[in-house]
Design a protein around this motif. Structure first.
Motif, mmCIF file in Angstrom:
data_model
loop_
_atom_site.group_PDB
_atom_site.id
_atom_site.type_symbol
_atom_site.label_atom_id
_atom_site.label_comp_id
_atom_site.label_asym_id
_atom_site.label_seq_id
_atom_site.Cartn_x
_atom_site.Cartn_y
_atom_site.Cartn_z
ATOM 1 N N VAL A 134 -40.998 34.360 38.291
ATOM 2 C CA VAL A 134 -40.160 35.050 39.328
ATOM 3 C C VAL A 134 -40.541 34.959 40.625
ATOM 4 N N ASN A 167 -31.986 28.464 45.924
ATOM 5 C CA ASN A 167 -32.747 29.334 44.697
ATOM 6 C C ASN A 167 -31.755 29.585 43.745
ATOM 7 N N SER A 168 -30.278 29.967 43.940
ATOM 8 C CA SER A 168 -29.378 30.271 43.251
ATOM 9 C C SER A 168 -29.007 29.075 42.405
ATOM 10 N N SER A 180 -31.540 28.366 39.868
ATOM 11 C CA SER A 180 -31.724 29.623 38.857
ATOM 12 C C SER A 180 -30.600 29.213 37.911
ATOM 13 N N TRP A 181 -29.413 28.390 38.319
ATOM 14 C CA TRP A 181 -28.390 28.446 37.544
ATOM 15 C C TRP A 181 -28.749 26.917 36.653
ATOM 16 N N ASN A 222 -31.877 26.386 35.582
ATOM 17 C CA ASN A 222 -32.874 27.063 34.573
ATOM 18 C C ASN A 222 -31.956 27.699 33.465
ATOM 19 N N ALA A 223 -30.959 28.286 34.101
ATOM 20 C CA ALA A 223 -30.233 29.051 32.790
ATOM 21 C C ALA A 223 -29.270 28.175 32.149
#
Length: 140
Positions: free
Chosen positions: A104, A121-122, A125-126, A128-129
């Motif tokens: 986190v 960061n977005s 995150s994308w 990583n997803a």
């Protein structure tokens, strides 16, 4: 001792004898050249027997390793040994699976949110997803 007379080991024995004989022969050839007046050959006359010694060293180490690996005394019960019990069995290599940890992101210390940092960061995150996606596939 029979395990040292398999076809693979016979090839190793023959290769060792051929390499040692070849290295010693090359060493003798360099000695004769050095005696003929070639000063550089004195170094090579020492070098070739060292190579032969290295071949013998490697061959002997492999023989000892093979004999120790198949020695029934070396594969004794690990629970009977005085040391702590190993975490893996004797024949199993210590290979571990990767651990997946959900991380986190921490909040900024001063409470301020940078727009450029938020966009990055977005993006992360994308990625990583979507593990199979390329960075060029990012929709943002």
């Amino acid at each position: 001792m029979n395990r040292l007379w398999t076809p693979a080991w016979i090839v190793r024995h023959v290769a060792m004898v051929v390499l040692v004989a070849g290295c010693l022969g090359m060493g003798w050839w360099q000695v004769t050249r050095a005696a003929g007046g070639n000063a550089i050959s004195f170094g090579y006359a020492i070098e070739w027997p060292v190579f032969a010694g290295f071949v013998i060293f490697v061959w002997w180490r492999e023989v000892r390793q093979t004999l120790r690996a198949a020695d029934p005394a070396s594969s004794a019960d690990p629970a009977a040994s005085a040391g702590p019990a190993p975490s893996v069995t004797a024949g199993t290599p210590a290979v571990r699976r990767p651990v997946r940890v959900v991380r986190v992101p921490s909040a900024p210390a001063d409470g301020a949110d940078d727009a450029e940092l938020a966009a990055y960061n977005s993006y992360l995150s994308w990625l990583n997803a979507n593990p199979g996606a390329r960075p060029g596939d990012y929709p943002g």
